[in-house]
Design a protein around this motif. Structure first.
Motif, PDB file in Angstrom:
ATOM      1  N   MET A   3      28.005 -34.747 -30.223  1.00  0.00           N
ATOM      2  CA  MET A   3      27.361 -33.721 -31.047  1.00  0.00           C
ATOM      3  C   MET A   3      26.608 -32.714 -30.187  1.00  0.00           C
ATOM      4  O   MET A   3      26.632 -31.506 -30.438  1.00  0.00           O
ATOM      5  CB  MET A   3      26.403 -34.387 -32.037  1.00  0.00           C
ATOM      6  N   GLN A   4      25.953 -33.193 -29.149  1.00  0.00           N
ATOM      7  CA  GLN A   4      25.196 -32.312 -28.263  1.00  0.00           C
ATOM      8  C   GLN A   4      26.120 -31.300 -27.581  1.00  0.00           C
ATOM      9  O   GLN A   4      25.827 -30.102 -27.542  1.00  0.00           O
ATOM     10  CB  GLN A   4      24.452 -33.136 -27.215  1.00  0.00           C
ATOM     11  N   TYR A   5      27.229 -31.787 -27.045  1.00  0.00           N
ATOM     12  CA  TYR A   5      28.178 -30.881 -26.383  1.00  0.00           C
ATOM     13  C   TYR A   5      28.797 -29.913 -27.387  1.00  0.00           C
ATOM     14  O   TYR A   5      28.937 -28.714 -27.112  1.00  0.00           O
ATOM     15  CB  TYR A   5      29.274 -31.679 -25.675  1.00  0.00           C
ATOM     16  N   TYR A   6      29.177 -30.417 -28.543  1.00  0.00           N
ATOM     17  CA  TYR A   6      29.785 -29.566 -29.559  1.00  0.00           C
ATOM     18  C   TYR A   6      28.848 -28.430 -29.941  1.00  0.00           C
ATOM     19  O   TYR A   6      29.230 -27.258 -29.945  1.00  0.00           O
ATOM     20  CB  TYR A   6      30.138 -30.402 -30.789  1.00  0.00           C
ATOM     21  N   ASP A   7      27.602 -28.763 -30.257  1.00  0.00           N
ATOM     22  CA  ASP A   7      26.642 -27.759 -30.697  1.00  0.00           C
ATOM     23  C   ASP A   7      26.397 -26.707 -29.616  1.00  0.00           C
ATOM     24  O   ASP A   7      26.394 -25.498 -29.881  1.00  0.00           O
ATOM     25  CB  ASP A   7      25.319 -28.417 -31.095  1.00  0.00           C
ATOM     26  N   GLU A   8      26.193 -27.153 -28.373  1.00  0.00           N
ATOM     27  CA  GLU A   8      25.881 -26.210 -27.291  1.00  0.00           C
ATOM     28  C   GLU A   8      27.062 -25.290 -26.999  1.00  0.00           C
ATOM     29  O   GLU A   8      26.901 -24.078 -26.842  1.00  0.00           O
ATOM     30  CB  GLU A   8      25.489 -26.980 -26.032  1.00  0.00           C
ATOM     31  N   LEU A   9      28.260 -25.844 -26.911  1.00  0.00           N
ATOM     32  CA  LEU A   9      29.435 -25.046 -26.603  1.00  0.00           C
ATOM     33  C   LEU A   9      29.745 -24.046 -27.710  1.00  0.00           C
ATOM     34  O   LEU A   9      30.043 -22.866 -27.439  1.00  0.00           O
ATOM     35  CB  LEU A   9      30.642 -25.948 -26.359  1.00  0.00           C
ATOM     36  N   VAL A  10      29.664 -24.479 -28.947  1.00  0.00           N
ATOM     37  CA  VAL A  10      29.994 -23.603 -30.066  1.00  0.00           C
ATOM     38  C   VAL A  10      28.978 -22.475 -30.207  1.00  0.00           C
ATOM     39  O   VAL A  10      29.338 -21.312 -30.412  1.00  0.00           O
ATOM     40  CB  VAL A  10      30.103 -24.417 -31.364  1.00  0.00           C
ATOM     41  N   VAL A  11      27.697 -22.791 -30.084  1.00  0.00           N
ATOM     42  CA  VAL A  11      26.670 -21.751 -30.191  1.00  0.00           C
ATOM     43  C   VAL A  11      26.840 -20.702 -29.099  1.00  0.00           C
ATOM     44  O   VAL A  11      26.755 -19.501 -29.348  1.00  0.00           O
ATOM     45  CB  VAL A  11      25.260 -22.372 -30.135  1.00  0.00           C
ATOM     46  N   ASN A  12      27.110 -21.145 -27.873  1.00  0.00           N
ATOM     47  CA  ASN A  12      27.320 -20.191 -26.784  1.00  0.00           C
ATOM     48  C   ASN A  12      28.553 -19.331 -27.026  1.00  0.00           C
ATOM     49  O   ASN A  12      28.590 -18.157 -26.641  1.00  0.00           O
ATOM     50  CB  ASN A  12      27.445 -20.927 -25.450  1.00  0.00           C
ATOM     51  N   ALA A  13      29.577 -19.902 -27.656  1.00  0.00           N
ATOM     52  CA  ALA A  13      30.789 -19.131 -27.938  1.00  0.00           C
ATOM     53  C   ALA A  13      30.525 -18.050 -28.985  1.00  0.00           C
ATOM     54  O   ALA A  13      31.200 -17.016 -29.000  1.00  0.00           O
ATOM     55  CB  ALA A  13      31.900 -20.060 -28.415  1.00  0.00           C
ATOM     56  N   LEU A  14      29.561 -18.267 -29.852  1.00  0.00           N
ATOM     57  CA  LEU A  14      29.255 -17.300 -30.904  1.00  0.00           C
ATOM     58  C   LEU A  14      28.415 -16.135 -30.408  1.00  0.00           C
ATOM     59  O   LEU A  14      28.332 -15.102 -31.062  1.00  0.00           O
ATOM     60  CB  LEU A  14      28.527 -17.996 -32.060  1.00  0.00           C
TER      61      LEU A  14
END
Length: 896
Positions: free
Chosen positions: A368-379
Motif C-alpha cells: 500500500m505504501q509503494y502504491y500510494d507514493e508511486l500513484v500520487v507522484n504520477a498524478l
C-alpha cells in the motif's frame, strides 16, 4: 553434614552465572552504542546527548532511539531516523549482540556500508537510506570453514533499504544469500551493470526497487523465482528538478515470466527503454493493482488478459508503439488512472459493462505504501492539474490515437468524493455529443473534458447536463448550431474552449453570469451579434475569426482593435479583432504575424514591438552570439528584465502545423540545466525564439580565458556535470526523446555562479521538418561531429555523446578542438587525437590546464580524461550512454 546433591550445585552455579552473563551482555551493548556515538562528528539536535559511559547500569534502554528487548537490558533496536547526524560509519562498526533493527535513514553518514552490518546473524531490518554512503556494496562471503549447515551472513535480514545514497559499482549477486529478504530497496544510487539473475533465488522477496540508478542489460527472467514478489520498481520518472533523475536503460522486453508472477501487484517501469510485446496470455489469476509501462517502445496490441485483473486501478501504457483495438474486457469505470495516449490504437473505444470492481490492495502495508507514493507522484503535473488538483482525482487519457466512431460511454464506479478528467482529444471520433456520453458526471465533484481535434458534429445542447463541469475543450471539431444558454447554469465552469467549429448565432448573455470562468475561447466560428459583458474572461482575442461579431465590450474594450495582447499561459495567441470590414480583416491578418506566443507566465512588456525596440531592430550592437541556427540578440524589455532573442535563419516553411507541433514540444521542456524557452514569434519574413538571458557568457569564452586565469577543479567538474545531466535528460526523459546534434562550447551558457545551461536543443529537428526542401546536411559543427555522423548523416544519441566528449576534453585542457598548437602533428589532428596520444605515452599530466593540475587530485583528473576518451571512441557501441556518463561524472565529485 552431607554434601548437597549435584543438581542443586548446578542450579546454584547457574544463579551466580546469570547476573554475570547479563552484565557482560549489557557491557557489550553499552560499548556498541558508544562506538556508534564516537563515529558521529556533528549532532546539532543533541540526539545523542544522553549517551554516556558514566550512565548507570541498564540506563541505555532509556536513551533516545534505543529500544531493549522485553524483560531484558539487551538492545533490540536503534532508531535515529532523521536525527541530522553527521559522521563516517567505520568499516568495523560493532553492533549490540542481539540487535534486530537499525534505522539511520535521513542523516548525513558517509563512508561505505559497513560489512559488519551485512554479516550480522541477528539483524532483521537495516535502513541506511538517504545518507551520503558511497563506494561499492559488498556482501560478506559465507565462511567456507564452518559447517555447511551454518547460516550464511545476512541470513536473518528481511529488510534492506539503501536508497538515496551514492553507492557505485554493480548490484552484488551475493545479496542472494540473504535468503530471508522481503524488501530490497537500492534506488537512487549510482549503481550500474545488470540486475543479477541470482536475485531470483530470494523466494521470500516482496519488494524490489532498483530505480534511478544507471543499470543496463536485460531484465532477468530469473526474477520469476521470487514467487512472493508483489512490488517491482525498475524505473521511476520524476517531474521535480530537485529529484535524482532516472538513468536506468534496460535492453529488450519485460520477460513474460516476470510479468506472470502470481503475487505481483505493482509493476513500475516507465521510460525504461523496454521494447518487445506484452504477452498475449497470462497463466493463473491476475492480482495487478498498478501497471506502469509508459514511455517505452512496446509494440503489438493491448492484451485482453488485462481485463481479468479485477484489482487493476492504475494502467499507464502511454507513448509506446501499441496498435490495434482496445480490448472491450477492460472496465474503464473501475480505473482511477488509465493512460494509453500517444499510441496507434484504433477502432471503437468500448468499456466493459461488467460492474465488478474490486479495487483493493491485498497484502501488507508495504505494498500500500509503494502504491500510494508511486500513484500520487504520477498524478503530479496531470493535464488538468490547474483545474482539478491532485488529491482524489481520477484520470482517463485516450488522446493521440486513432479511435473513431461513437464516443465511449463511461460510468464511473469509484467510492468517495472525487473529480474526473477525461482526454479524448486528437482522435477521429465522428459522432455527436449525446446525453449518455456525460454519464460520468454523476457522482463527480468536478469534471474536465478535452474532445479537441476530432470530427464531432451537431449541437452542444447536452453540455449543460454536466453540472460538475469545470473545464471543457471541444475545439477543432465540426460542431454546429448555437451555444446553448443552459451553459450559464454550469456554475463551476472555469475554462470553455470551442474555437474552430461551425457555431452560429449569438453568444448567450448567460455566460456573463459564470463567476468562476477564467478562460473563454470562441474564436474561428461564425457567431454574430454583440459580445455580452464578460467580467471574468478578459481577452477580446478569444473571439477572433468571427467576422460578424460587434466590437468587444469586455474589460479590454479600451484596447485598440488592432493591438495584440500577449498571453503568458498555454501558448495561446491573443489578438484584439472585432470588425466586419474586409479591408480591416486583411490588415489584422498581417498584424497576426506580429504576435508573441509564450509558454510561461510573462510580463506585459513581452510584446513584438518591445522586442524590436529593445534589439534596435536586431542591430549588431545587441548581437551576443552567432551560430548555425541563427543570430542571438540581447533585449532589455524593462529595467532588470532581460531576454535572449534567437533570430532563426530559416527558409520558407512546409507549413505552420509542423512548426507549431515542434515548437510546442520544445516549450514544454523544463530542466535546471536547459535554457528556458519563454516564447516565440512566427512571421512571414521573420521568426525568432525568446529565451531567458544568462549573464555569464558561454563556455567558449570560458575555455578561451583559461589561458589567462586558473580555473579550479570545482568549476570544471560542476560545468561538466551540469551539461551531462542536461543532455541525459534530453536523451531519456523527454517525449519524444531529443538528440541535440550540435553540442559545442558556444551552445553552453553560464550564469554568474558558473551554473551551466545547454541551449539550442531541438532546433536541428525544428529546422529540418519545417523547410520547403529536404536537406541531408550535417547539423553539427566541424571538430565536434562524430565520425559516423559526418560520413553517413546517421542521427543517434551516441553522436551527441561524442560531441560532449570533445567539449569535456576542451574544458579540461583549455585548448580548442582544432587548436592551432596541433598543427605540428599534421592535418586531421584534433584534441581527441592529442588526448589519446598523451594517454598512450603515459603523459596525461601534460593534458590538463595548470589550474586543474594544482587544484585536483590526479586520480580524479585521470578518471575524467578516461570518461572523455570513452565518449569520443570511434566505435559507436563503445561509447557509454549519457546516463552513465552523467552518473560517473557526478560520482567524481563525492567526498571533495
Amino acid at each position: 553434614m552431607a554434601d548437597p546433591p549435584v543438581p542443586l550445585l548446578l542450579f546454584l552455579l547457574l544463579l551466580l552465572l546469570i547476573p554475570l552473563a547479563a552484565a557482560a551482555a549489557s557491557s557489550a551493548d553499552l560499548a556498541a552504542l558508544l562506538a556508534l556515538k564516537a563515529a558521529v562528528t556533528h549532532d546539532p539536535t543533541g540526539a545523542l546527548a544522553a549517551w554516556s559511559s558514566s550512565a548507570s547500569a541498564a540506563s541505555h534502554c532509556l536513551w533516545r532511539g534505543v529500544t531493549c528487548h522485553p524483560s531484558s537490558t539487551a538492545v533490540a533496536a536503534i532508531d535515529l531516523r532523521g536525527a541530522s547526524l553527521t559522521g563516517a560509519l567505520p568499516a568495523s562498526l560493532t553492533l549490540p549482540p542481539r540487535l534486530r533493527r537499525l534505522d539511520l535513514a535521513g542523516n548525513n553518514f558517509s563512508g561505505a556500508v559497513p560489512a559488519a552490518l551485512l554479516a550480522s546473524p541477528t539483524l532483521r531490518s537495516l535502513d541506511l537510506s538517504f545518507n551520503r554512503l558511497s563506494g561499492a556494496l559488498e556482501i560478506p562471503p559465507a565462511n567456507s570453514s564452518s559447517s555447511s549447515s551454518a547460516p550464511p551472513p545476512c541470513a536473518a535480514l528481511a529488510h534492506l533499504r539503501l536508497a538515496g545514497n551514492l553507492l557505485v559499482g554493480g548490484i552484488p549477486s551475493g545479496i542472494a544469500q540473504c535468503r530471508s529478504l522481503r524488501v530490497l530497496d537500492l534506488s537512487r544510487n549510482v549503481l550500474e551493470g545488470d540486475v543479477p539473475p541470482a536475485l531470483g533465488r530470494l523466494a521470500e522477496l516482496r519488494v524490489l526497487d532498483v530505480s534511478r540508478n544507471s543499470l543496463t542489460d536485460r531484465v532477468p527472467a530469473e526474477l520469476a523465482g521470487c514467487r512472493d514478489l508483489a512490488v517491482l520498481v525498475l524505473t521511476n520518472l520524476t517531474s521535480s528538478p530537485e529529484e535524482q533523475p532516472e538513468f536506468n536503460a534496460f535492453v529488450g522486453e519485460l520477460p513474460q515470466e516476470v510479468l506472470g508472477i502470481p503475487a505481483l501487484q505493482v509493476v513500475w517501469a516507465p521510460g525504461a527503454n523496454l521494447d518487445g510485446r506484452l504477452p498475449d496470455d497470462r497463466n493463473g489469476t491476475c492480482g495487478l493493482c498498478a501497471l506502469n509501462l509508459g514511455q517505452n517502445y512496446i509494440a503489438g496490441g493491448v492484451p485482453q488478459w488485462l481485463g481479468q485483473c479485477q484489482d487493476l486501478t492504475f494502467l499507464d501504457l502511454s507513448s509506446n508503439k501499441l496498435e490495434g483495438l482496445m480490448p472491450a474486457e477492460l472496465s474503464f469505470g473501475c480505473f482511477t488512472y488509465i493512460n494509453i495516449s500517444g499510441n496507434s490504437l484504433s477502432g471503437p473505444l468500448l468499456s466493459s459493462s461488467d460492474s465488478k470492481c474490486s479495487s483493493h490492495l491485498g497484502g501488507d502495508d508495504i505494498v500500500m505504501q509503494y502504491y500510494d507514493e508511486l500513484v500520487v507522484n504520477a498524478l503530479i503535473g496531470n493535464p488538468f492539474g490547474s483545474v482539478l488538483g491532485i488529491p482524489n482525482i481520477a484520470l482517463h487519457d485516450f488522446s493521440n490515437n486513432g479511435f473513431g466512431g461513437a464516443l465511449p460511454s463511461i460510468t464511473l464506479r469509484l467510492d468517495g468524493n472525487y473529480s474526473y478528467g477525461l482526454r479524448l482529444n486528437s482522435n477521429v471520433f465522428n459522432t455527436t455529443l449525446s446525453a449518455g456520453f456525460f454519464g460520468f458526471c454523476k457522482g463527480a465533484t468536478g469534471v474536465a473534458v478535452n474532445l479537441s481535434s476530432n470530427h464531432l458534429s451537431e449541437s452542444l445542447d447536452t453540455l449543460s447536463s454536466c453540472v460538475a463541469l469545470q473545464s471543457f475543450d471541444a475545439s477543432y471539431n465540426k460542431l454546429s448550431g448555437s451555444i446553448p444558454a443552459g451553459i450559464g447554469g454550469l456554475h463551476l465552469l472555469r475554462s470553455l474552449v470551442l474555437s474552430a467549429n461551425n457555431l452560429t448565432g449569438h453568444i448567450p448573455e448567460q455566460l456573463g453570469d459564470l463567476a468562476t470562468l477564467e478562460v473563454l475561447d470562441l474564436s474561428r466560428n461564425s457567431l454574430t451579434g454583440d459580445i455580452p459583458n464578460l467580467h471574468h474572461p478578459a481577452d477580446c482575442g478569444s473571439f477572433i475569426g468571427n467576422p460578424l461579431l460587434h466590437q468587444c465590450l469586455g474589460p479590454n474594450a479600451s484596447v485598440s482593435p488592432t493591438e495584440e495582447i500577449s498571453s503568458g499561459k498555454g501558448a495561446k495567441k491573443w489578438v484584439g479583432q472585432m470588425t466586419r470590414s474586409k479591408r480591416k480583416r486583411a490588415k489584422i491578418s498581417n498584424l497576426r504575424t506580429k504576435v508573441v506566443v509564450t509558454f510561461t507566465d510573462a510580463p506585459p512588456e513581452l510584446t513584438y514591438e518591445n522586442l524590436i525596440l529593445a534589439t534596435s531592430n536586431f542591430s549588431i550592437q545587441n548581437l551576443i552570439g552567432n551560430g548555425g541556427f541563427g543570430a542571438t540578440y540581447k533585449a532589455e524589455l524593462a529595467p532588470g528584465f532581460l531576454v535572449a532573442v534567437k533570430r532563426l535563419a530559416m527558409e520558407r516553411f512546409q507549413g505552420l502545423q509542423q512548426f507549431d507541433a515542434e515548437i510546442r514540444t520544445l516549450g514544454r521542456i523544463r530542466h535546471r540545466n536547459l535554457v528556458t524557452l519563454i516564447g516565440y514569434h512566427l512571421g512571414e519574413s521573420d521568426t525568432f525564439l525568446i529565451y531567458n538571458f544568462l549573464s555569464g557568457g558561454n563556455l567558449e569564452t570560458f575555455i578561451h580565458e583559461m589561458g589567462s586565469r586558473k580555473v579550479s577543479w570545482t568549476e570544471v567538474h560542476k560545468i561538466a556535470v551540469d551539461v551531462a545531466q542536461a543532455l541525459a535528460f534530453l536523451h531519456y526523459s523527454c517525449t519524444p526523446r531529443i538528440i541535440h546534434r550540435d553540442i559545442k562550447p558556444s551552445n553552453i551558457l553560464l550564469d554568474e555562479e558558473r551554473n551551466a545551461y545547454l541551449s539550442d536543443f531541438g532546433l536541428a529537428r525544428l529546422i529540418e521538418v519545417t523547410q520547403t526542401h529536404a536537406t541531408t546536411d550535417v547539423a553539427g559543427t566541424f571538430g565536434y561531429v562524430a565520425p559516423e555522423y559526418a560520413t553517413t548523416c546517421r542521427v543517434s544519441d551516441k553522436a551527441d555523446v561524442y560531441s560532449f566528449g570533445v567539449v569535456l576534453l576542451e574544458l579540461m585542457s583549455g585548448k580548442r578542438s582544432l587548436d592551432p598548437s596541433f598543427a605540428q602533428f599534421g592535418n586531421g589532428f584534433t584534441i581527441v587525437s592529442w588526448g589519446r596520444m598523451l594517454t598512450q605515452e603515459g603523459k596525461t599530466n601534460e593534458f590538463f590546464s595548470s589550474g586543474l593540475r594544482e587544484s585536483a587530485q590526479k586520480d580524479r583528473l585521470s578518471e575524467m580524461l578516461k570518461i572523455a576518451l570513452s565518449c569520443t571512441s570511434e566505435s559507436v557501441s563503445a561509447r557509454p550512454p549519457m546516463r552513465q556518463v552523467s552518473a560517473k561524472l557526478k560520482q567524481l565529485g563525492n567526498d571533495q
